[in-house]
Structure formats: C-alpha cells, structure tokens
Design a protein around this motif. Structure first.
Motif, PDB file in Angstrom:
ATOM      1  N   ARG A   1       0.845  -1.187   0.000  1.00 34.80           N
ATOM      2  CA  ARG A   1       0.000   0.000   0.000  1.00 34.80           C
ATOM      3  C   ARG A   1       0.883   1.241   0.000  1.00 34.80           C
ATOM      4  NH1 ARG A   1      -2.751  -3.575   3.551  1.00 34.80           N
ATOM      5  NH2 ARG A   1      -4.949  -3.882   3.015  1.00 34.80           N
ATOM      6  N   SER A   2       0.331   2.328  -0.515  1.00 33.11           N
ATOM      7  CA  SER A   2       1.072   3.590  -0.526  1.00 33.11           C
ATOM      8  C   SER A   2       0.144   4.737  -0.167  1.00 33.11           C
ATOM      9  CB  SER A   2       1.691   3.834  -1.905  1.00 33.11           C
ATOM     10  OG  SER A   2       2.242   5.130  -1.984  1.00 33.11           O
ATOM     11  N   ARG A   3       0.683   5.680   0.575  1.00 32.57           N
ATOM     12  CA  ARG A   3      -0.080   6.890   0.906  1.00 32.57           C
ATOM     13  C   ARG A   3       0.179   7.999  -0.111  1.00 32.57           C
ATOM     14  NH1 ARG A   3       1.986   5.056   5.824  1.00 32.57           N
ATOM     15  NH2 ARG A   3       0.401   4.318   7.310  1.00 32.57           N
ATOM     16  N   GLU A   4       1.005   7.703  -1.116  1.00 28.87           N
ATOM     17  CA  GLU A   4       1.333   8.700  -2.131  1.00 28.87           C
ATOM     18  C   GLU A   4       0.144   8.873  -3.085  1.00 28.87           C
ATOM     19  OE1 GLU A   4       2.184  11.356  -4.424  1.00 28.87           O
ATOM     20  OE2 GLU A   4       3.808  10.991  -2.976  1.00 28.87           O
ATOM     21  N   PRO A   5      -0.503  10.047  -3.074  1.00 22.46           N
ATOM     22  CA  PRO A   5      -1.733  10.223  -3.857  1.00 22.46           C
ATOM     23  C   PRO A   5      -1.508  10.278  -5.366  1.00 22.46           C
ATOM     24  CG  PRO A   5      -1.079  12.298  -2.843  1.00 22.46           C
ATOM     25  CD  PRO A   5      -0.159  11.261  -2.297  1.00 22.46           C
ATOM     26  N   ARG A   6      -0.258  10.485  -5.799  1.00 28.46           N
ATOM     27  CA  ARG A   6      -0.001  10.615  -7.238  1.00 28.46           C
ATOM     28  C   ARG A   6       0.334   9.289  -7.910  1.00 28.46           C
ATOM     29  NH1 ARG A   6       4.525  15.153  -6.414  1.00 28.46           N
ATOM     30  NH2 ARG A   6       4.898  13.720  -4.677  1.00 28.46           N
ATOM     31  N   ALA A   7       0.517   8.244  -7.138  1.00 24.98           N
ATOM     32  CA  ALA A   7       0.957   6.960  -7.694  1.00 24.98           C
ATOM     33  C   ALA A   7      -0.199   5.979  -7.807  1.00 24.98           C
ATOM     34  CB  ALA A   7       2.059   6.368  -6.821  1.00 24.98           C
ATOM     35  N   ASP A   8      -0.200   5.220  -8.902  1.00 27.15           N
ATOM     36  CA  ASP A   8      -1.052   4.035  -8.965  1.00 27.15           C
ATOM     37  C   ASP A   8      -0.406   2.960  -8.099  1.00 27.15           C
ATOM     38  OD1 ASP A   8      -3.247   4.149 -11.331  1.00 27.15           O
ATOM     39  OD2 ASP A   8      -1.527   5.397 -11.852  1.00 27.15           O
ATOM     40  N   VAL A   9      -1.231   2.086  -7.537  1.00 27.35           N
ATOM     41  CA  VAL A   9      -0.728   1.014  -6.676  1.00 27.35           C
ATOM     42  C   VAL A   9      -1.171  -0.331  -7.238  1.00 27.35           C
ATOM     43  CG1 VAL A   9      -0.837  -0.026  -4.378  1.00 27.35           C
ATOM     44  CG2 VAL A   9      -0.708   2.468  -4.619  1.00 27.35           C
ATOM     45  N   VAL A  10      -0.225  -1.259  -7.349  1.00 23.15           N
ATOM     46  CA  VAL A  10      -0.526  -2.641  -7.720  1.00 23.15           C
ATOM     47  C   VAL A  10       0.098  -3.532  -6.654  1.00 23.15           C
ATOM     48  CG1 VAL A  10      -0.194  -4.490  -9.402  1.00 23.15           C
ATOM     49  CG2 VAL A  10      -0.629  -2.144 -10.191  1.00 23.15           C
ATOM     50  N   ARG A  11      -0.723  -4.304  -5.980  1.00 22.51           N
ATOM     51  CA  ARG A  11      -0.273  -5.126  -4.860  1.00 22.51           C
ATOM     52  C   ARG A  11      -1.150  -6.355  -4.777  1.00 22.51           C
ATOM     53  NH1 ARG A  11      -3.995  -4.270  -0.725  1.00 22.51           N
ATOM     54  NH2 ARG A  11      -5.414  -2.526  -1.123  1.00 22.51           N
ATOM     55  N   THR A  12      -0.736  -7.306  -3.966  1.00 24.36           N
ATOM     56  CA  THR A  12      -1.586  -8.457  -3.683  1.00 24.36           C
ATOM     57  C   THR A  12      -2.552  -8.107  -2.550  1.00 24.36           C
ATOM     58  OG1 THR A  12       0.138  -9.983  -4.360  1.00 24.36           O
ATOM     59  CG2 THR A  12      -1.556 -10.869  -2.938  1.00 24.36           C
ATOM     60  N   ASP A  13      -3.694  -8.728  -2.548  1.00 23.07           N
ATOM     61  CA  ASP A  13      -4.669  -8.520  -1.481  1.00 23.07           C
ATOM     62  C   ASP A  13      -4.156  -9.226  -0.223  1.00 23.07           C
ATOM     63  OD1 ASP A  13      -6.815  -8.275   0.196  1.00 23.07           O
ATOM     64  OD2 ASP A  13      -8.303  -8.994  -1.244  1.00 23.07           O
ATOM     65  N   ASP A  14      -3.303  -8.534   0.540  1.00 24.70           N
ATOM     66  CA  ASP A  14      -2.711  -9.134   1.736  1.00 24.70           C
ATOM     67  C   ASP A  14      -3.747  -9.430   2.817  1.00 24.70           C
ATOM     68  OD1 ASP A  14      -0.146  -9.271   0.763  1.00 24.70           O
ATOM     69  OD2 ASP A  14       0.472  -7.339   1.577  1.00 24.70           O
ATOM     70  N   ASP A  15      -4.807  -8.630   2.872  1.00 30.01           N
ATOM     71  CA  ASP A  15      -5.867  -8.909   3.855  1.00 30.01           C
ATOM     72  C   ASP A  15      -6.428 -10.316   3.627  1.00 30.01           C
ATOM     73  OD1 ASP A  15      -5.514  -6.375   4.847  1.00 30.01           O
ATOM     74  OD2 ASP A  15      -7.230  -5.508   3.802  1.00 30.01           O
ATOM     75  N   ALA A  16      -6.727 -10.611   2.361  1.00 25.40           N
ATOM     76  CA  ALA A  16      -7.247 -11.938   2.032  1.00 25.40           C
ATOM     77  C   ALA A  16      -6.169 -12.996   2.199  1.00 25.40           C
ATOM     78  CB  ALA A  16      -7.787 -11.952   0.609  1.00 25.40           C
ATOM     79  N   GLY A  17      -4.913 -12.661   1.798  1.00 21.35           N
ATOM     80  CA  GLY A  17      -3.835 -13.631   1.860  1.00 21.35           C
ATOM     81  C   GLY A  17      -3.525 -14.108   3.265  1.00 21.35           C
ATOM     82  N   LEU A  18      -3.377 -13.178   4.217  1.00 19.50           N
ATOM     83  CA  LEU A  18      -3.099 -13.572   5.602  1.00 19.50           C
ATOM     84  C   LEU A  18      -4.307 -14.263   6.229  1.00 19.50           C
ATOM     85  CD1 LEU A  18      -0.406 -13.207   7.134  1.00 19.50           C
ATOM     86  CD2 LEU A  18      -0.584 -11.717   5.155  1.00 19.50           C
ATOM     87  N   ALA A  19      -5.498 -13.814   5.854  1.00 17.75           N
ATOM     88  CA  ALA A  19      -6.700 -14.479   6.371  1.00 17.75           C
ATOM     89  C   ALA A  19      -6.751 -15.927   5.899  1.00 17.75           C
ATOM     90  CB  ALA A  19      -7.954 -13.726   5.919  1.00 17.75           C
ATOM     91  N   LEU A  20      -6.358 -16.175   4.646  1.00 19.64           N
ATOM     92  CA  LEU A  20      -6.347 -17.544   4.126  1.00 19.64           C
ATOM     93  C   LEU A  20      -5.335 -18.414   4.862  1.00 19.64           C
ATOM     94  CD1 LEU A  20      -6.616 -16.885   0.276  1.00 19.64           C
ATOM     95  CD2 LEU A  20      -8.247 -18.181   1.651  1.00 19.64           C
ATOM     96  N   LEU A  21      -4.139 -17.873   5.119  1.00 17.28           N
ATOM     97  CA  LEU A  21      -3.118 -18.651   5.814  1.00 17.28           C
ATOM     98  C   LEU A  21      -3.544 -18.989   7.240  1.00 17.28           C
ATOM     99  CD1 LEU A  21       0.282 -17.052   4.716  1.00 17.28           C
ATOM    100  CD2 LEU A  21      -0.497 -19.388   4.286  1.00 17.28           C
ATOM    101  N   VAL A  22      -4.021 -17.987   7.964  1.00 12.46           N
ATOM    102  CA  VAL A  22      -4.434 -18.225   9.351  1.00 12.46           C
ATOM    103  C   VAL A  22      -5.624 -19.178   9.382  1.00 12.46           C
ATOM    104  CG1 VAL A  22      -5.380 -17.148  11.424  1.00 12.46           C
ATOM    105  CG2 VAL A  22      -3.491 -16.052  10.204  1.00 12.46           C
ATOM    106  N   SER A  23      -6.581 -18.995   8.464  1.00  6.59           N
ATOM    107  CA  SER A  23      -7.738 -19.884   8.411  1.00  6.59           C
ATOM    108  C   SER A  23      -7.319 -21.317   8.085  1.00  6.59           C
ATOM    109  CB  SER A  23      -8.733 -19.371   7.361  1.00  6.59           C
ATOM    110  OG  SER A  23      -9.827 -20.249   7.230  1.00  6.59           O
ATOM    111  N   HIS A  24      -6.373 -21.467   7.168  1.00  5.53           N
ATOM    112  CA  HIS A  24      -5.872 -22.796   6.801  1.00  5.53           C
ATOM    113  C   HIS A  24      -5.259 -23.490   8.016  1.00  5.53           C
ATOM    114  CE1 HIS A  24      -3.618 -25.965   4.787  1.00  5.53           C
ATOM    115  NE2 HIS A  24      -2.474 -25.450   5.215  1.00  5.53           N
TER     116      HIS A  24
END
Length: 352
Positions: free
Chosen positions: A167-190
């Motif tokens: 994630r970035s707080r820089e308002p001028r940049a586009d951001v491309v990242r993995t959905d870490d919220d879903a990713g960590l939730a999947l690992l912990v749930s697993h």
C-alpha cells in the motif's frame, strides 16, 4: 578508414567506411556505402515518406552488407515520449524477478522497452531512480521504493509511477499489490482449520509492507478468535531473516505449532533452520511462506504459501501505465490482485 567505391566502369559510386571488428557501423557508413545522404538513410529507417522505392532498397541493401542495426536508444532519445518503462526491483527477490521477466515480454508486445533498475544495499531507491531518469524513461514501476527518496518525488511530478508490492499513501501513484488482507486471512484460516492455535508470524520489518503484513496477521488471528495467541517475531523478508526467527523460536522453552513466514525467502530460512536443528517439519511445527515464488515450489522445500499472480500483476501494471500516459489527468488507482492459498507438505494438523 574511408575508401572510394567504384562500379565496374570505373565510375565513382560513393564512399564506404571500413568499420573493422572494433567499431559498429553507423548511418554515415550506410550512407557512404549506398552513395546517398545520411538524411536519406535516416528517413528510410524512420519509415517516413519521401525516399523512392529504389532508394529504400539501396539503403537497406547497404545496411545488410554492413550488418547495420539502428540505434534504438538514440532514436528514443529524439522522441518526446520514449516508450521506455523503468523498473525498480530487488535482484534478490525471486517473485519480483518473475514479474520483471514477464513484464519484459508483455511490454515488448505493447511497443515498450524496459530499463531495469535492480536495488541492492548500495544501489538505493535514490541511486536507481536517478539512473532511470537519466535514461529518459516515460514511466516507472517500483517495487517497495523508499518514499523519502527525492528522485522518486521528482519522478512523481514528471511521469506515471506504479507503486508495487505494498500500500502507498502517495496520492499521485497508482498502486498494484496483492490482497494481503485476504492472503493472511487464508493462511491463518488454513492453519486454524488444521487445528493450530499457537500460530506465530515471522516478519514485521522492511518498508511499508513489512509492518502492514504483520498488522494484517494480527487482524486475521483476531478474526479466528485467536487474539490471545498473537506472536510476532520481528524480522524482514530474507532467508537469513527466516533463520533468525527460527533460532529465536528454538530458544524458547516451547515452540508454537505453526509459523507463517512473511515471504517465501523467509519461509525457506525457517524451514532450513528447523531441519538443521532436527525439528520435524511439519510434524513438530508447520511452516508457510508468502508469494508462491519458485522457492516455494522447489521439491526440497514444497512450501505452503499464498500465491501472488504474476500475470495479473503485470497486466495491472501495464494497464495503469498506459492509462496514465494516455490521460495524465486520470486519477490513480489501487489494484489489489487476487491471493490464493497453495497448500503443500509443510503444513499438517498439530500433534496431540
């Protein structure tokens, strides 16, 4: 050396340059071989109207004889838009390497060149972006850049910048990242679904994404009713960081039953150190990574991990760049690509 070229009648046909083994032929050499002006050669290779078909064939034949290749860099520098994308990435990160490899292929298909800027301990964000700007790139794709870099701030004023991997707080940049919220939730749930409660996390350091993923792990644990079991061993993303976390856990009186590595590199370090200490993985402790890079899928690691999709990452990055190049006023977007769980042999139910 310049020599005169005569035809069979002895008439002067033009001049030719003997390029020799230590010098590449130039447009001037092609012009001399063909007996035409350098301007005409330039027009032929730029594909502009003007030269006759006979002149075009003459120039191309001379170029073939000299094995001349147009200088793409010089041509791009004369254009107002270079169609070059600068990429800042970690040369030590296996997943980022896969993304860059695919980006090279897809960018070429879309008519863009790529200038690589690997980051090392000495080649900081400031150094790398300064060098990329010297190449007159038209856009930047940056993995986990230093947000305080003056060169990065300058680039944000000049061109589209895609901030990748976090994630970035820089308002001028586009951001491309993995959905870490879903990713960590999947690992912990697993792991919780396998019966684990004592689930540690090795990570929390490194850029923005380090603390961000650790906080996401805490939220995922709380969502599973395991807030009292939250256990963060603060390390960064490398193999040696994973080894450090494993040694920290081994020094305790009791191991947790599972540990999540903040990256595949970290997970591999955890795995190797536990095995070196004679600890059975996954019998005594389950171990995961995060990224699903080549490291995770190696047969001797076979590491459970969250899969980050290389193709989705590349397509989102190119889409952001082309969209912003076409419309500089277009608002930046935050794209979170899909995270999926790849379960392998390093996780199993805990022993009773």
């Amino acid at each position: 050396m310049i020599r005169r070229v005569m035809d069979s009648s002895g008439q002067k046909r033009g001049t030719a340059t003997e390029t020799g083994p230590d010098r590449l032929p130039t447009m001037s050499d092609v012009a001399a071989r063909a007996g035409v002006s350098r301007q005409l050669v330039s027009m032929v290779f730029r594909g502009v109207s003007g030269p006759s078909e006979a002149s075009r064939k003459l120039v191309l034949a001379a170029a073939a004889e000299l094995d001349f290749r147009p200088n793409a860099s010089a041509r791009l520098l004369r254009q107002s838009r270079t169609h070059l994308i600068g990429v800042l990435f970690s040369a030590m990160n296996s997943f980022e390497g896969r993304v860059v490899e695919r980006l090279l292929e897809r960018a070429a298909e879309e008519g863009y060149g790529v200038v690589l800027g690997p980051v090392t301990e000495r080649r900081t964000t400031e150094v790398v972006i300064s060098q990329l700007l010297e190449h007159r790139v038209g856009a930047l794709a940056c993995y986990n850049p230093d947000p305080e870099s003056p060169a990065l701030k300058r680039a944000l004023e000049l061109m589209p910048v895609v901030w990748m991997g976090e994630r970035s707080r820089e308002p001028r940049a586009d951001v491309v990242r993995t959905d870490d919220d879903a990713g960590l939730a999947l690992l912990v749930s697993h792991l919780a679904g396998l019966g684990h409660r004592e689930i540690a996390y090795a990570g929390g350091l490194g850029g923005v994404v380090g603390p961000d993923r650790a906080q996401t792990y805490r939220a995922a644990m709380a969502a599973q009713g395991l807030a009292g079991e939250i256990d963060v061993v603060e390390v960064a993303f490398g193999e040696e960081d994973g080894a450090t976390a494993a040694r920290t856990l081994l020094a305790r009186e009791k191991l947790p039953t599972a540990v999540i590595g903040c990256s595949d590199h970290c997970g591999a370090g955890l795995l190797a150190t536990f095995r070196q200490a004679g600890v059975d993985v996954p019998g005594a402790i389950s171990v995961t990574g995060y990224d699903d890079s080549d490291i995770a899928s190696l047969s001797y690691n076979d590491l459970t991990a969250i899969h980050q999709d290389v193709n989705l990452t590349v397509e989102a990055t190119l889409s952001a760049i082309t969209r912003r190049l076409a419309d500089s006023e277009a608002p930046p977007m935050d794209v979170a690509t899909t995270a999926t769980l790849i379960a392998r042999s390093t996780t199993r139910p805990p022993r009773d």
